[in-house]
Design an enzyme around this catalytic site. Structure first.
Site, PDB file in Angstrom:
ATOM      1  N   TYR A  72       0.824  -0.977  -0.080  1.00  0.00           N
ATOM      2  CA  TYR A  72      -0.185  -0.008   0.038  1.00  0.00           C
ATOM      3  C   TYR A  72       0.732   1.276   0.112  1.00  0.00           C
ATOM      4  O   TYR A  72       0.662   2.268  -0.716  1.00  0.00           O
ATOM      5  CB  TYR A  72      -0.820   0.100   1.192  1.00  0.00           C
ATOM      6  CG  TYR A  72      -1.855   1.083   1.163  1.00  0.00           C
ATOM      7  CD1 TYR A  72      -3.265   0.811   0.457  1.00  0.00           C
ATOM      8  CD2 TYR A  72      -1.643   2.595   1.542  1.00  0.00           C
ATOM      9  CE1 TYR A  72      -4.207   1.772   0.381  1.00  0.00           C
ATOM     10  CE2 TYR A  72      -2.466   3.661   1.324  1.00  0.00           C
ATOM     11  CZ  TYR A  72      -3.742   3.243   0.797  1.00  0.00           C
ATOM     12  OH  TYR A  72      -4.633   4.451   0.810  1.00  0.00           O
ATOM     13  N   PHE A 124      -7.802  22.247 -23.967  1.00  0.00           N
ATOM     14  CA  PHE A 124      -8.134  20.738 -24.056  1.00  0.00           C
ATOM     15  C   PHE A 124      -9.398  20.644 -23.225  1.00  0.00           C
ATOM     16  O   PHE A 124      -9.404  21.058 -22.243  1.00  0.00           O
ATOM     17  CB  PHE A 124      -6.942  19.899 -23.783  1.00  0.00           C
ATOM     18  CG  PHE A 124      -7.492  18.395 -23.810  1.00  0.00           C
ATOM     19  CD1 PHE A 124      -7.333  17.976 -25.348  1.00  0.00           C
ATOM     20  CD2 PHE A 124      -7.560  17.522 -22.959  1.00  0.00           C
ATOM     21  CE1 PHE A 124      -7.922  16.732 -25.373  1.00  0.00           C
ATOM     22  CE2 PHE A 124      -7.957  16.279 -23.238  1.00  0.00           C
ATOM     23  CZ  PHE A 124      -8.287  15.716 -24.566  1.00  0.00           C
ATOM     24  N   THR A 125     -10.125  19.557 -23.686  1.00  0.00           N
ATOM     25  CA  THR A 125     -11.354  19.276 -23.165  1.00  0.00           C
ATOM     26  C   THR A 125     -11.448  19.253 -21.704  1.00  0.00           C
ATOM     27  O   THR A 125     -11.979  20.030 -20.636  1.00  0.00           O
ATOM     28  CB  THR A 125     -12.335  18.413 -23.546  1.00  0.00           C
ATOM     29  OG1 THR A 125     -11.233  17.036 -23.437  1.00  0.00           O
ATOM     30  CG2 THR A 125     -12.816  18.425 -25.047  1.00  0.00           C
ATOM     31  N   ASP A 215       1.538  20.880 -20.337  1.00  0.00           N
ATOM     32  CA  ASP A 215       0.756  19.564 -20.417  1.00  0.00           C
ATOM     33  C   ASP A 215       1.540  18.601 -21.224  1.00  0.00           C
ATOM     34  O   ASP A 215       1.668  18.705 -22.582  1.00  0.00           O
ATOM     35  CB  ASP A 215      -0.596  19.973 -21.156  1.00  0.00           C
ATOM     36  CG  ASP A 215      -1.433  18.552 -21.320  1.00  0.00           C
ATOM     37  OD1 ASP A 215      -0.790  17.623 -21.285  1.00  0.00           O
ATOM     38  OD2 ASP A 215      -2.593  18.652 -21.310  1.00  0.00           O
ATOM     39  N   LYS A 258      -0.410   8.301 -23.154  1.00  0.00           N
ATOM     40  CA  LYS A 258       0.062   8.739 -24.747  1.00  0.00           C
ATOM     41  C   LYS A 258       1.690   8.578 -24.815  1.00  0.00           C
ATOM     42  O   LYS A 258       1.894   7.256 -25.166  1.00  0.00           O
ATOM     43  CB  LYS A 258      -0.400  10.184 -25.169  1.00  0.00           C
ATOM     44  CG  LYS A 258      -1.618  10.295 -25.322  1.00  0.00           C
ATOM     45  CD  LYS A 258      -2.518  10.578 -24.109  1.00  0.00           C
ATOM     46  CE  LYS A 258      -3.949  11.137 -24.376  1.00  0.00           C
ATOM     47  NZ  LYS A 258      -4.730  11.234 -23.035  1.00  0.00           N
ATOM     48  N   ARG A 382     -13.631  16.279 -33.278  1.00  0.00           N
ATOM     49  CA  ARG A 382     -12.975  17.137 -32.527  1.00  0.00           C
ATOM     50  C   ARG A 382     -13.550  18.598 -32.797  1.00  0.00           C
ATOM     51  O   ARG A 382     -12.528  19.035 -33.870  1.00  0.00           O
ATOM     52  CB  ARG A 382     -11.597  17.041 -32.533  1.00  0.00           C
ATOM     53  CG  ARG A 382     -10.859  15.875 -31.884  1.00  0.00           C
ATOM     54  CD  ARG A 382     -10.782  15.938 -30.358  1.00  0.00           C
ATOM     55  NE  ARG A 382     -11.910  15.753 -29.506  1.00  0.00           N
ATOM     56  CZ  ARG A 382     -11.718  15.311 -28.183  1.00  0.00           C
ATOM     57  NH1 ARG A 382     -10.628  15.016 -27.629  1.00  0.00           N
ATOM     58  NH2 ARG A 382     -12.534  15.320 -27.320  1.00  0.00           N
ATOM     59  N   PHE A 449     -19.590  15.486 -25.419  1.00  0.00           N
ATOM     60  CA  PHE A 449     -19.077  14.501 -26.615  1.00  0.00           C
ATOM     61  C   PHE A 449     -18.917  13.125 -26.226  1.00  0.00           C
ATOM     62  O   PHE A 449     -19.257  12.070 -27.171  1.00  0.00           O
ATOM     63  CB  PHE A 449     -17.887  14.893 -27.277  1.00  0.00           C
ATOM     64  CG  PHE A 449     -16.409  15.144 -26.028  1.00  0.00           C
ATOM     65  CD1 PHE A 449     -16.179  16.173 -25.376  1.00  0.00           C
ATOM     66  CD2 PHE A 449     -15.464  13.960 -26.018  1.00  0.00           C
ATOM     67  CE1 PHE A 449     -15.381  16.423 -24.605  1.00  0.00           C
ATOM     68  CE2 PHE A 449     -14.674  14.124 -25.114  1.00  0.00           C
ATOM     69  CZ  PHE A 449     -14.278  15.016 -24.233  1.00  0.00           C
TER      70      PHE A 449
HETATM   71  N1  F0G Z   1      -4.286  16.437 -21.981  1.00  0.00           N
HETATM   72  C1  F0G Z   1      -4.165  16.289 -23.205  1.00  0.00           C
HETATM   73  C2  F0G Z   1      -3.370  17.079 -24.188  1.00  0.00           C
HETATM   74  C3  F0G Z   1      -4.927  15.053 -23.920  1.00  0.00           C
HETATM   75  O1  F0G Z   1      -4.858  14.815 -24.901  1.00  0.00           O
HETATM   76  C4  F0G Z   1      -5.530  14.413 -22.762  1.00  0.00           C
HETATM   77  C5  F0G Z   1      -6.280  13.080 -23.218  1.00  0.00           C
HETATM   78  C6  F0G Z   1      -5.605  14.717 -21.550  1.00  0.00           C
HETATM   79  C7  F0G Z   1      -4.753  15.813 -21.108  1.00  0.00           C
HETATM   80  C8  F0G Z   1      -6.342  14.071 -20.158  1.00  0.00           C
HETATM   81  O2  F0G Z   1      -5.441  12.859 -20.224  1.00  0.00           O
HETATM   82  O3  F0G Z   1      -7.042  11.230 -20.721  1.00  0.00           O
HETATM   83  O4  F0G Z   1      -5.203  10.599 -19.205  1.00  0.00           O
HETATM   84  O5  F0G Z   1      -7.080  11.838 -18.344  1.00  0.00           O
HETATM   85  N2  F0G Z   1      -6.721  12.788 -24.204  1.00  0.00           N
HETATM   86  C9  F0G Z   1      -7.304  11.761 -24.681  1.00  0.00           C
HETATM   87  C10 F0G Z   1      -7.684  11.759 -26.296  1.00  0.00           C
HETATM   88  C11 F0G Z   1      -8.678  11.333 -24.021  1.00  0.00           C
HETATM   89  O6  F0G Z   1      -8.118  10.936 -26.846  1.00  0.00           O
HETATM   90  O7  F0G Z   1      -6.954  12.937 -26.897  1.00  0.00           O
HETATM   91  P1  F0G Z   1      -6.363  11.592 -19.485  1.00  0.00           P
END
Ligand code: F0G
Length: 458
Positions: A72, A124-125, A215, A258, A382, A449
Site C-alpha cells: 500500500y 483541451f476538453t 501539459d 500517450k 474534435r 462528446f
Molecule cells: N491533455 C491532453 C493534451 C490530452 O490529450 C488528454 C487526453 C488529457 C490531457 C487528459 O488525459 O485522458 O489521461 O485523463 N486525451 C485523450 C484523447 C482522451 O483522446 O485525446 P487523460
C-alpha cells in the site's frame, strides 16, 4: 509516393480483430446514437478513436509488470517512477495519479483562485473543465495559424506573445497563476511548439511571475518535431531536448497513456515545495496514497520503463512517418486535412469536407459516424460537439476547427491498416454530398462528446 519508415520492432503477440458488413455497422452506429464513443470495441475493425491508453506495450514493459510491488505504501515501483521523471524531465517532485485529468484536477484546485485567468495554447476538453470548476477562466493564447487548417506554419503550437501581453495588461499578472503549455497541441491537430517560443515565454513569465506548467502528454513527440524542424537542434538527442523543455518549465500534468506507451497512468510534477505539499493532501482524497495515486505498483513500473522508451528516436521517427503517410495519401486524393500533419494522427477538416452542412449540424460528428459505416474505422469528433457550450450564453461554441481525428495508437497498426483507412476516407470524399448532418437528442451537461446521442437530419 508516400512511404512509411520500417517498423523498429517485430510482432510477438497478436490480437484478432473483427470484420463486419455494412448492414451490421449501420445497426451498430444507430444503436450508438451516431457517437463513436458509444460503439462497442468488438464491433470496430480499425480503432483510431484515440492514441490514449491504446499503445502496444513492449516486452520490457510487460516484464516489468511482473515486478509490481503492490504494497500500500512506499512501493519500489514508485521510487523507480520518481527516479525516471527526475532523470528525464528534471522536475523535483512528483504526485502519481491514475491518468492526466486527475493531475489537472489537483493542479487546478491547488493553483487557481476564483476569478483567475489561465492562458493556454488552445484548450483541451478536460483541462479547461477543471480550470472552470476551480473558478478560473481559460484564455486561448495560441498563434492564429493554429486555428487555420490550411496554414503550413511548422510550429502551430506556439504561444502568441502579444496575446499573453494583452492578457497581462487587461487582467493583471497577479490574476494569472500559470500558463498551461501543451506539447503537440491535440485540438490543433497535434502541432508542436518551438524551443525558441518556449524560451521567449520563459523570459516573459519570469518577468511577470507566472508559472509555466506543461501539459506534457505528448511532449516527446513535440521534441522530435523540434529536432526535425528547428534550426540548431538537428544534432541534439530527443532526450536532451525533452530535458531542456523540462528545465524551462515549472512542472507538468502528464497523461502517460500517450507518449509513455502505457494503458493507464499519469502524474503531476512540480518544483515548488508548497504546491507539492498541497497536491499530496488532495491526491490522498481523490486518488490514493501519494506513493501510488490511482495506479497499481505494476502500472507504475510500466510507466517508469515507458518514460525511457518514449525517447527512442527510431520509434518516434517511425510513428511520425505513419501519420505523414496517411496524411499524404489523403492529400493526394484532394481530401481536406489539417497541415502540416501533426504527431498523433491525421485530422480531416470536416468543414471543407462537408461544406454543405452548417456547423450546428455537426459535420465532424456525422463524418466520423459515416467512416465507421463505410469501413469499420472508428475516429473521433474534435469540433463543435467536443467544444461544448459557452457557460455564459449556453450556445454551441462553434470552434474554428471542425475536425475528425484519425488517431494512431503507438506500435499497433501497419501500413495495410492505414491503407484501408485512407481508401475509406477517399471513397467518402467522392460521395460527400450524400452525407447528412445530425441533431442532438441527448446531451450531458459536461464533456458532452463522450455520451451525447444524435439522430440524422431528414
Ligand atoms: N491533455 C491532453 C493534451 C490530452 O490529450 C488528454 C487526453 C488529457 C490531457 C487528459 O488525459 O485522458 O489521461 O485523463 N486525451 C485523450 C484523447 C482522451 O483522446 O485525446 P487523460
Amino acid at each position: 509516393m508516400p512511404t512509411i519508415l520500417p517498423e523498429p520492432y517485430r510482432i510477438k503477440v497478436v490480437e484478432p480483430i473483427k470484420m463486419t458488413d455494412r448492414p451490421y455497422r449501420e445497426r451498430a452506429i444507430r444503436e450508438a446514437g451516431f457517437n463513436t464513443f458509444l460503439l462497442r470495441s468488438q464491433d470496430v475493425y480499425i480503432d483510431l478513436l484515440t492514441d490514449s491508453g491504446t499503445s502496444a506495450m513492449s516486452d520490457n514493459q510487460w516484464a516489468g509488470m511482473m515486478l509490481g510491488d503492490e504494497a500500500y505504501a512506499g512501493s519500489v515501483n514508485f521510487e523507480r517512477l520518481e527516479a525516471a521523471v527526475r532523470d528525464v524531465y528534471g522536475w523535483k517532485y512528483i504526485v502519481p495519479t491514475h491518468q492526466g485529468r486527475a493531475a489537472e484536477h489537483i493542479m487546478s484546485q491547488c493553483l487557481i483562485k476564483k476569478g483567475d485567468f489561465v492562458p493556454g495554447n488552445m484548450y483541451f476538453t478536460t483541462t479547461r473543465l477543471h480550470q472552470e470548476k476551480a473558478g478560473g477562466t481559460f484564455v486561448d493564447v495560441i498563434v492564429d495559424e493554429a486555428h487555420n487548417p490550411t496554414s503550413a506554419f511548422p510550429f502551430k503550437g506556439n504561444v502568441d506573445m502579444a496575446k499573453m501581453q494583452r492578457l497581462v495588461d487587461e487582467a493583471g499578472a497577479d490574476k494569472i497563476p500559470y500558463i498551461s503549455l501543451e506539447g503537440c497541441v491535440n485540438m490543433a491537430g497535434g502541432q508542436p511548439f518551438s524551443m525558441a517560443n518556449l524560451r521567449e515565454l520563459r523570459a516573459f513569465c519570469d518577468k511577470h511571475k507566472i508559472a509555466i506548467m506543461l501539459d506534457a502528454t505528448r511532449v516527446c513527440e513535440n521534441a522530435m518535431f523540434i529536432k526535425m524542424r528547428e534550426k540548431g537542434y538537428e544534432n541534439k538527442s530527443v532526450k536532451e531536448i525533452v530535458r531542456e523543455i523540462g528545465e524551462l518549465s515549472d512542472g507538468a500534468t502528464m497523461s502517460s497513456k500517450k507518449d509513455h506507451l502505457v494503458n493507464i497512468g499519469g502524474f503531476l510534477a512540480m518544483n515548488d515545495e508548497k504546491f507539492f505539499v498541497d497536491a499530496k493532501v488532495l491526491v490522498v482524497q481523490y486518488e490514493g496514497l501519494h506513493t501510488y495515486g490511482g495506479m497499481a505498483g505494476r502500472d507504475m513500473e510500466a510507466v517508469a520503463r515507458g518514460i525511457y522508451e518514449a525517447l527512442e528516436e527510431n520509434h518516434l521517427r517511425h510513428r511520425l512517418s505513419q501519420a505523414k503517410y496517411l496524411g499524404e495519401r489523403l492529400l493526394e486524393a484532394g481530401v481536406p486535412i489539417v497541415v502540416p500533419v501533426g504527431g498523433h494522427g491525421v485530422f480531416i477538416d470536416a468543414k471543407r469536407f462537408l461544406s454543405h452542412l452548417d456547423q450546428d449540424q455537426f459535420p465532424a460528428q456525422a463524418l466520423a459516424a459515416e467512416l465507421y459505416v463505410e469501413a469499420g474505422v472508428r475516429a473521433m469528433e474534435r469540433g463543435n460537439v467536443s467544444a461544448g457550450r459557452d457557460p455564459k450564453t449556453g450556445q454551441n461554441r462553434r470552434p474554428k476547427l471542425e475536425l475528425v481525428r484519425l488517431t494512431l495508437p503507438r506500435r499497433v497498426y501497419t501500413q495495410s491498416h492505414l491503407d484501408v483507412v485512407a481508401d475509406a476516407a477517399i471513397a467518402l470524399y467522392k460521395r460527400r454530398e450524400t452525407i447528412k448532418g445530425l441533431k442532438l437528442v441527448y446531451e450531458p451537461y459536461a464533456l458532452r462528446f463522450f455520451q451525447a446521442r444524435f439522430e440524422p437530419l431528414a
